[in-house]
Design a protein around this motif. Structure first.
Motif, PDB file in Angstrom:
ATOM      1  N   ASP A 222     -49.708 -60.468   2.062  1.00  0.00           N
ATOM      2  CA  ASP A 222     -48.656 -60.715   3.054  1.00  0.00           C
ATOM      3  C   ASP A 222     -49.204 -61.561   4.203  1.00  0.00           C
ATOM      4  O   ASP A 222     -48.522 -62.463   4.704  1.00  0.00           O
ATOM      5  CB  ASP A 222     -48.114 -59.385   3.599  1.00  0.00           C
ATOM      6  N   ASP A 245     -45.936 -53.607   9.657  1.00  0.00           N
ATOM      7  CA  ASP A 245     -44.902 -52.561   9.741  1.00  0.00           C
ATOM      8  C   ASP A 245     -45.404 -51.230   9.173  1.00  0.00           C
ATOM      9  O   ASP A 245     -44.625 -50.447   8.648  1.00  0.00           O
ATOM     10  CB  ASP A 245     -43.611 -52.966   8.974  1.00  0.00           C
ATOM     11  N   SER A 246     -46.716 -50.991   9.220  1.00  0.00           N
ATOM     12  CA  SER A 246     -47.270 -49.745   8.656  1.00  0.00           C
ATOM     13  C   SER A 246     -48.338 -49.137   9.555  1.00  0.00           C
ATOM     14  O   SER A 246     -49.524 -49.052   9.168  1.00  0.00           O
ATOM     15  CB  SER A 246     -47.885 -50.014   7.276  1.00  0.00           C
ATOM     16  N   LYS A 297     -43.964 -58.077   2.534  1.00  0.00           N
ATOM     17  CA  LYS A 297     -43.176 -57.623   1.374  1.00  0.00           C
ATOM     18  C   LYS A 297     -43.789 -56.396   0.711  1.00  0.00           C
ATOM     19  O   LYS A 297     -43.135 -55.698  -0.045  1.00  0.00           O
ATOM     20  CB  LYS A 297     -43.169 -58.736   0.313  1.00  0.00           C
ATOM     21  N   ASP A 299     -45.094 -52.875   0.176  1.00  0.00           N
ATOM     22  CA  ASP A 299     -44.982 -51.527   0.705  1.00  0.00           C
ATOM     23  C   ASP A 299     -46.392 -50.914   0.775  1.00  0.00           C
ATOM     24  O   ASP A 299     -47.182 -51.040  -0.170  1.00  0.00           O
ATOM     25  CB  ASP A 299     -44.081 -50.744  -0.269  1.00  0.00           C
ATOM     26  N   PHE A 300     -46.701 -50.246   1.883  1.00  0.00           N
ATOM     27  CA  PHE A 300     -48.075 -49.751   2.078  1.00  0.00           C
ATOM     28  C   PHE A 300     -48.522 -48.817   0.949  1.00  0.00           C
ATOM     29  O   PHE A 300     -49.641 -48.934   0.438  1.00  0.00           O
ATOM     30  CB  PHE A 300     -48.226 -49.059   3.437  1.00  0.00           C
ATOM     31  N   GLN A 302     -47.567 -48.585  -2.147  1.00  0.00           N
ATOM     32  CA  GLN A 302     -47.855 -49.324  -3.380  1.00  0.00           C
ATOM     33  C   GLN A 302     -49.140 -50.144  -3.219  1.00  0.00           C
ATOM     34  O   GLN A 302     -50.007 -50.169  -4.108  1.00  0.00           O
ATOM     35  CB  GLN A 302     -46.670 -50.246  -3.720  1.00  0.00           C
TER      36      GLN A 302
END
Ligand SMILES: NC(=O)c1ccc[n+]([C@@H]2O[C@H](COP(=O)([O-])OP(=O)(O)OC[C@H]3O[C@@H](n4cnc5c(N)ncnc54)[C@H](O)[C@@H]3O)[C@@H](O)[C@H]2O)c1
Length: 334
Positions: A222, A245-246, A297, A299-300, A302
């Motif tokens: 990302d 965003d994590s 894009k 997800d943390f 995953q």
């Protein structure tokens, strides 16, 4: 538009992720990777792209002015990743941090100015904003720089030099300030690969202090997509924050990695805190999201699962690095 791009530090963790993704995509652009191959640089990281005609590796130092003169003849953009990047090492000895991160950036700026380079992207860090409390708002690009480690102070100095070349000489400079990266090919001295390495070796996993420090995590893929957007469409003189965003506490990360490797949380060992350990970093990255249409894009949950799997499957990548480094500082944890 970009015929010849100089990538500095392209054998490191993030620079190599950029090259692996964009050398195959931009077939009409020549990527010149200048890397000194310090302990953190590894030619195996760029193995997958070495056969591409639009890729060339040059072994060298960003402070080698003679070499830069030759390299820069046809360069029209620079993406500057090369740095000493590990906070703990900067606490032990900051000499190389000053030399590479400040003097090195200066050498590149001078040569870029002399050659009218069209775009200079400097890859910086959220650490330049210093430490936030639990209740502080996320840092914006206009916030004061308050670095607290020799590493972040050297990066903040580099940022200021870059901005001065924009203001004084009208150079098209962009600065990126990204949060903590994770993903494959990260040298096993940073938190996530250290956790994985220790667990796979059946050792206790060391966590600084009480483990409550917060970092915002972004997958390296990302991050490099954000850099691509800025390289293609970033505006001159702009700073772009990049977040994942994590936000997570270090302890949550340790527990997650232990869970993924089916190990008990009893394996966590709290160790003496790092001096000047920043409590929390988080950036407000509305600018890049709104102006350049980028967002993370991956997800943390995953991303971390895939990363753990990569380290399990690629032990022949990281195990030799530990042998080479022997008992050196950065591998103690860390
Ligand atoms: N890793 C992160 O979480 C993170 C987050 C935000 C920003 N950054 C920044 O991103 C950039 C890349 O970080 P990374 O994690 O890939 O670092 P890294 O330590 O993995 O790689 C650094 C690379 O730079 C090369 N290098 C070092 N000194 C050099 C010199 N004098 N001349 C030429 N090459 C030299 C090394 O050989 C290595 O390949 C750095 O500027 C860092 O400050 C990193």
């Amino acid at each position: 538009m970009h015929k010849n791009v100089l990538i500095t530090g392209g054998c490191g963790f993030i620079g190599s992720a950029f090259l692996r993704k964009f050398v195959p995509k931009y077939k009409n652009t020549n990527f010149i990777n200048l890397d000194l191959l310090t302990y953190a640089g590894n030619k195996k990281n760029v193995e997958k792209i070495k056969k591409f005609n639009n890729y060339r590796f040059i072994h060298g130092d960003i402070r080698d002015k003679k070499k830069l003169k030759k390299i820069f003849k046809n360069i029209d953009s620079v993406i500057h990743f090369a740095a000493e990047s590990h906070v703990d090492r900067s606490i032990d000895n900051s000499d190389e941090f000053i030399k590479t991160n400040i003097l090195g950036t200066h050498c590149l700026l001078e040569e870029s100015k002399r050659n009218n380079v069209a775009k200079f992207i400097a890859i910086s860090t959220d650490e330049v904003y210093g430490s936030l409390s639990e209740s502080d708002k996320a840092s914006t690009e206009n916030d004061k720089l308050q670095p607290r480690s020799p590493y972040s102070a050297s990066k903040a100095s580099s940022d200021l030099l870059c901005l001065s070349y924009h203001e004084t000489f009208g150079m098209h400079v962009c600065i990126t300030r990204c949060s903590n990266n994770y993903g494959p090919y990260q040298y096993p001295e940073k938190l996530i690969p250290v956790l994985i390495k220790k667990i796979l070796n059946n050792e206790k996993v060391p966590i600084y202090g009480d483990g409550k420090n917060i970092r915002d995590w972004i997958h390296v893929d990302d991050h490099v997509e954000a850099i691509e957007k800025i390289w293609q469409n970033g505006s001159a003189g702009e700073i772009y924050n990049i977040g994942g965003d994590s936000p997570k506490r270090n302890l949550e990360i340790a527990k997650k990695v232990l869970y993924l490797l089916e190990k008990d949380e009893k394996n966590i060992q709290f160790v003496k805190d790092r001096p000047g350990h920043d409590w929390r970093y988080e950036v407000n990255d509305k600018k890049i999201k709104t102006n350049l249409g980028w967002k993370p894009k991956i997800d943390f949950l995953q991303g971390i699962e895939d990363t753990v799997k990569w380290y399990i499957e690629n032990q022949d990548w990281w195990k030799p690095l530990l042998k080479e480094a022997g008992g050196r500082r950065g591998l103690k944890n860390e």
